[in-house]
Enzyme design. Structure first.
Site, PDB file in Angstrom:
ATOM      1  N   ASP A  43      -2.681  -6.077  -3.491  1.00  0.00           N
ATOM      2  CA  ASP A  43      -2.476  -4.419  -3.875  1.00  0.00           C
ATOM      3  C   ASP A  43      -1.963  -3.934  -2.746  1.00  0.00           C
ATOM      4  O   ASP A  43      -2.388  -4.079  -1.408  1.00  0.00           O
ATOM      5  CB  ASP A  43      -4.106  -4.257  -3.816  1.00  0.00           C
ATOM      6  CG  ASP A  43      -4.363  -2.500  -3.760  1.00  0.00           C
ATOM      7  OD1 ASP A  43      -4.626  -2.201  -5.164  1.00  0.00           O
ATOM      8  OD2 ASP A  43      -4.098  -1.886  -2.835  1.00  0.00           O
ATOM      9  N   TYR A  48       2.042   2.840   1.514  1.00  0.00           N
ATOM     10  CA  TYR A  48       1.621   1.846   2.747  1.00  0.00           C
ATOM     11  C   TYR A  48       3.162   1.473   3.324  1.00  0.00           C
ATOM     12  O   TYR A  48       3.257   0.765   4.133  1.00  0.00           O
ATOM     13  CB  TYR A  48       1.148   0.634   2.139  1.00  0.00           C
ATOM     14  CG  TYR A  48      -0.375   0.915   1.534  1.00  0.00           C
ATOM     15  CD1 TYR A  48      -0.749   2.050   1.454  1.00  0.00           C
ATOM     16  CD2 TYR A  48      -0.703  -0.232   0.844  1.00  0.00           C
ATOM     17  CE1 TYR A  48      -2.134   2.248   0.676  1.00  0.00           C
ATOM     18  CE2 TYR A  48      -2.130   0.104   0.127  1.00  0.00           C
ATOM     19  CZ  TYR A  48      -2.699   1.454   0.295  1.00  0.00           C
ATOM     20  OH  TYR A  48      -3.678   1.234  -0.367  1.00  0.00           O
ATOM     21  N   LYS A  73       0.872   1.545  -6.369  1.00  0.00           N
ATOM     22  CA  LYS A  73       0.535   2.890  -6.694  1.00  0.00           C
ATOM     23  C   LYS A  73       1.454   4.084  -6.366  1.00  0.00           C
ATOM     24  O   LYS A  73       2.197   3.864  -5.245  1.00  0.00           O
ATOM     25  CB  LYS A  73      -0.851   3.176  -5.816  1.00  0.00           C
ATOM     26  CG  LYS A  73      -1.796   2.201  -5.717  1.00  0.00           C
ATOM     27  CD  LYS A  73      -3.172   2.692  -4.750  1.00  0.00           C
ATOM     28  CE  LYS A  73      -3.945   1.364  -4.516  1.00  0.00           C
ATOM     29  NZ  LYS A  73      -3.447   0.572  -3.391  1.00  0.00           N
ATOM     30  N   HIS A 106      -2.400   7.190  -7.212  1.00  0.00           N
ATOM     31  CA  HIS A 106      -2.916   7.243  -5.861  1.00  0.00           C
ATOM     32  C   HIS A 106      -4.126   8.274  -5.490  1.00  0.00           C
ATOM     33  O   HIS A 106      -5.173   7.846  -5.114  1.00  0.00           O
ATOM     34  CB  HIS A 106      -2.140   6.933  -4.665  1.00  0.00           C
ATOM     35  CG  HIS A 106      -2.459   6.168  -3.618  1.00  0.00           C
ATOM     36  ND1 HIS A 106      -1.847   5.417  -2.825  1.00  0.00           N
ATOM     37  CD2 HIS A 106      -3.710   6.139  -3.035  1.00  0.00           C
ATOM     38  CE1 HIS A 106      -2.469   4.959  -1.818  1.00  0.00           C
ATOM     39  NE2 HIS A 106      -3.866   5.225  -1.907  1.00  0.00           N
TER      40      HIS A 106
HETATM   41  N1  LIG Z   1      -6.581   3.781  -3.016  1.00  0.00           N
HETATM   42  C1  LIG Z   1      -6.984   4.006  -1.874  1.00  0.00           C
HETATM   43  O1  LIG Z   1      -6.826   5.049  -1.652  1.00  0.00           O
HETATM   44  C2  LIG Z   1      -7.058   3.035  -0.582  1.00  0.00           C
HETATM   45  C3  LIG Z   1      -7.640   3.270   0.198  1.00  0.00           C
HETATM   46  C4  LIG Z   1      -7.974   2.331   1.577  1.00  0.00           C
HETATM   47  C5  LIG Z   1      -7.755   1.099   0.876  1.00  0.00           C
HETATM   48  N2  LIG Z   1      -7.271   0.748  -0.299  1.00  0.00           N
HETATM   49  C6  LIG Z   1      -7.030  -0.625  -0.600  1.00  0.00           C
HETATM   50  O2  LIG Z   1      -8.080  -1.499  -0.488  1.00  0.00           O
HETATM   51  C7  LIG Z   1      -7.684  -2.487   0.733  1.00  0.00           C
HETATM   52  C8  LIG Z   1      -9.089  -2.855   1.340  1.00  0.00           C
HETATM   53  O3  LIG Z   1      -9.510  -1.643   2.322  1.00  0.00           O
HETATM   54  P1  LIG Z   1      -9.169  -1.626   3.595  1.00  0.00           P
HETATM   55  O4  LIG Z   1      -8.025  -2.383   4.318  1.00  0.00           O
HETATM   56  O5  LIG Z   1      -8.972   0.107   4.041  1.00  0.00           O
HETATM   57  O6  LIG Z   1     -10.434  -2.230   4.371  1.00  0.00           O
HETATM   58  P2  LIG Z   1     -11.614  -3.352   4.409  1.00  0.00           P
HETATM   59  O7  LIG Z   1     -11.013  -4.200   3.579  1.00  0.00           O
HETATM   60  O8  LIG Z   1     -12.944  -2.857   3.915  1.00  0.00           O
HETATM   61  O9  LIG Z   1     -11.510  -3.763   5.953  1.00  0.00           O
HETATM   62  C9  LIG Z   1     -10.791  -4.347   6.635  1.00  0.00           C
HETATM   63  C10 LIG Z   1     -11.050  -4.600   7.979  1.00  0.00           C
HETATM   64  O10 LIG Z   1     -12.206  -5.445   8.033  1.00  0.00           O
HETATM   65  C11 LIG Z   1     -11.631  -6.643   9.093  1.00  0.00           C
HETATM   66  N3  LIG Z   1     -11.978  -7.808   8.259  1.00  0.00           N
HETATM   67  C12 LIG Z   1     -11.504  -8.371   7.269  1.00  0.00           C
HETATM   68  N4  LIG Z   1     -12.413  -9.522   7.020  1.00  0.00           N
HETATM   69  C13 LIG Z   1     -13.032  -9.657   7.891  1.00  0.00           C
HETATM   70  C14 LIG Z   1     -14.163 -10.803   8.197  1.00  0.00           C
HETATM   71  N5  LIG Z   1     -14.192 -11.719   7.484  1.00  0.00           N
HETATM   72  N6  LIG Z   1     -14.696 -10.614   9.297  1.00  0.00           N
HETATM   73  C15 LIG Z   1     -14.679  -9.470  10.177  1.00  0.00           C
HETATM   74  N7  LIG Z   1     -13.847  -8.523  10.082  1.00  0.00           N
HETATM   75  C16 LIG Z   1     -12.898  -8.519   8.888  1.00  0.00           C
HETATM   76  C17 LIG Z   1     -10.304  -6.233   9.074  1.00  0.00           C
HETATM   77  O11 LIG Z   1      -9.805  -7.134  10.355  1.00  0.00           O
HETATM   78  P3  LIG Z   1      -8.334  -7.814  10.551  1.00  0.00           P
HETATM   79  O12 LIG Z   1      -7.430  -7.322   9.522  1.00  0.00           O
HETATM   80  O13 LIG Z   1      -8.142  -7.489  12.086  1.00  0.00           O
HETATM   81  O14 LIG Z   1      -8.915  -8.999  10.164  1.00  0.00           O
HETATM   82  C18 LIG Z   1     -10.079  -4.923   9.107  1.00  0.00           C
HETATM   83  O15 LIG Z   1     -10.284  -4.085  10.187  1.00  0.00           O
HETATM   84  C19 LIG Z   1      -6.724  -1.986   1.329  1.00  0.00           C
HETATM   85  O16 LIG Z   1      -5.751  -2.981   2.221  1.00  0.00           O
HETATM   86  C20 LIG Z   1      -5.808  -1.383   0.373  1.00  0.00           C
HETATM   87  O17 LIG Z   1      -5.390  -2.238  -0.368  1.00  0.00           O
HETATM   88  C21 LIG Z   1      -6.950   1.708  -1.177  1.00  0.00           C
END
Ligand SMILES: NC(=O)c1ccc[n+]([C@@H]2O[C@H](COP(=O)([O-])OP(=O)(O)OC[C@H]3O[C@@H](n4cnc5c(N)ncnc54)[C@H](OP(=O)(O)O)[C@@H]3O)[C@@H](O)[C@H]2O)c1
Length: 295
Positions: A43, A48, A73, A106
């Site tokens: 994704d 990004y 997106k 988005h």
């Molecule tokens: N559509 C939208 O508006 C929107 C908004 C936000 C996100 N997204 C999408 O959703 C995806 C996921 O959301 P997100 O990246 O915001 O946040 P997330 O997946 O909820 O959290 C990522 C965080 O968690 C940590 N982490 C991951 N696995 C872990 C584990 N097993 N143990 C401990 N810590 C862990 C990562 O650290 P490290 O990287 O240091 O391991 C990072 O700091 C995004 O990458 C993006 O593709 C979309």
């Protein structure tokens, strides 16, 4: 891997890898690691600024295009019919593919109807296999799903144990949209990884808090796309198909719901103004770089 079948029959992996806030420098390595860990759904988004690196990693992996489910997106400044169409072509160039599996709008601001018509046309031309939206709360989702020619197939919104989106889930199910969780771990905010309820449940199964959270999403029928830049965590997050939470576990996690965003509200006028200003700024930057190029 478990899959969800979208309303148009397309099969989508229920667990993917997200690259928000993964820098251009790290992105290629991260996506290659994720593919090595077993992920086949990626994704990304125009906003990004790492579509090119995602494309490079897919090329280098040697994995065939059909095995990968690729989501990107359209960003608000590319809304409107023509600009959206062009931006999708540009995304395909950067991603080095001749079709996209899932293209989302988005944000629910600006000319999203024009942008949606562009996605409908590209979908019918076979350049996109499924089309959807992101951050459309039930009011805007119902509007688009009801008045558009083709109904969105997916809605990607903030969902995690502190914001479980019970009502939004009901509305999206009613209109046949597959829900996808962004920030499935709430990016670790609000002590998510230290929640005692989740730790206790994990201890029963020999699983980490992160694995319990992903399993909870999957058992709710939601698609998840956790992000990590660490290979060991990518592997950990992928290993969630060998245990099942009981109804009692699910009920305990339900008590963690704060029923509000941990980030920002799309209903907050200040936030909408922030988006407007950001688009204006980016347009200015874009125009001045175009001027420089023509000198
Ligand atoms: N559509 C939208 O508006 C929107 C908004 C936000 C996100 N997204 C999408 O959703 C995806 C996921 O959301 P997100 O990246 O915001 O946040 P997330 O997946 O909820 O959290 C990522 C965080 O968690 C940590 N982490 C991951 N696995 C872990 C584990 N097993 N143990 C401990 N810590 C862990 C990562 O650290 P490290 O990287 O240091 O391991 C990072 O700091 C995004 O990458 C993006 O593709 C979309």
């Amino acid at each position: 891997m478990e899959y969800k079948i979208l309303s148009n029959g397309v099969k989508m992996p229920q667990l993917g890898y997200g690259v928000y806030q993964v820098t251009k420098e790290e992105c290629e390595r991260c996506v290659l690691d994720a593919l090595k860990a077993g992920y086949r759904s990626i994704d990304t988004a125009q906003s990004y600024f790492n579509e090119e690196e995602v494309g490079n990693a897919i090329q280098k992996s040697g994995i065939s295009r059909e095995e990968i489910f690729l989501t990107t997106k359209v960003w608000i400044e590319h809304y409107g019919y023509e600009a959206s169409k062009e931006s999708v072509e540009e995304s395909m160039r950067k991603l080095q593919v001749d079709y996209i599996d899932l293209m989302l709008l988005h944000q629910p601001f600006a000319d999203y109807y024009g942008a949606w018509r562009a996605l409908e046309d590209l979908y019918e031309e076979g350049k996109i296999r499924a089309i959807g939206i992101s951050n459309f709360y039930p009011d805007r989702m119902i509007d688009l799903a009801s008045f558009a020619r083709i109904k969105p197939m997916v809605n990607q919104i903030e969902i995690h144990p502190h914001n479980q989106q019970i009502k939004a889930k009901e509305w999206n199910e009613k209109y046949g949209l597959q829900l996808e969780a962004w920030a499935p771990f709430c990016e670790g905010r609000g002590g998510m990884f230290e929640e005692a309820v989740l730790e206790e449940i994990g201890a029963k199964y020999g699983k980490t808090t992160a694995q319990v959270i992903l399993r909870w999403h999957i058992q709710r029928g939601i698609v998840v796309i956790p992000k990590s830049t660490h290979f060991e965590r990518m592997v950990e997050n992928f290993n969630v198909f060998d245990f099942t939470l009981t109804q009692e576990d699910m009920d305990k996690i339900a008590t963690l719901d704060k029923k509000e965003s941990s980030f920002f509200s799309h209903y907050d006028p200040n936030m909408v103004e922030w988006f407007v200003k950001m688009v204006e700024e980016r347009k200015k930057q874009h125009d001045s770089s175009k001027e420089k190029k023509s000198w």
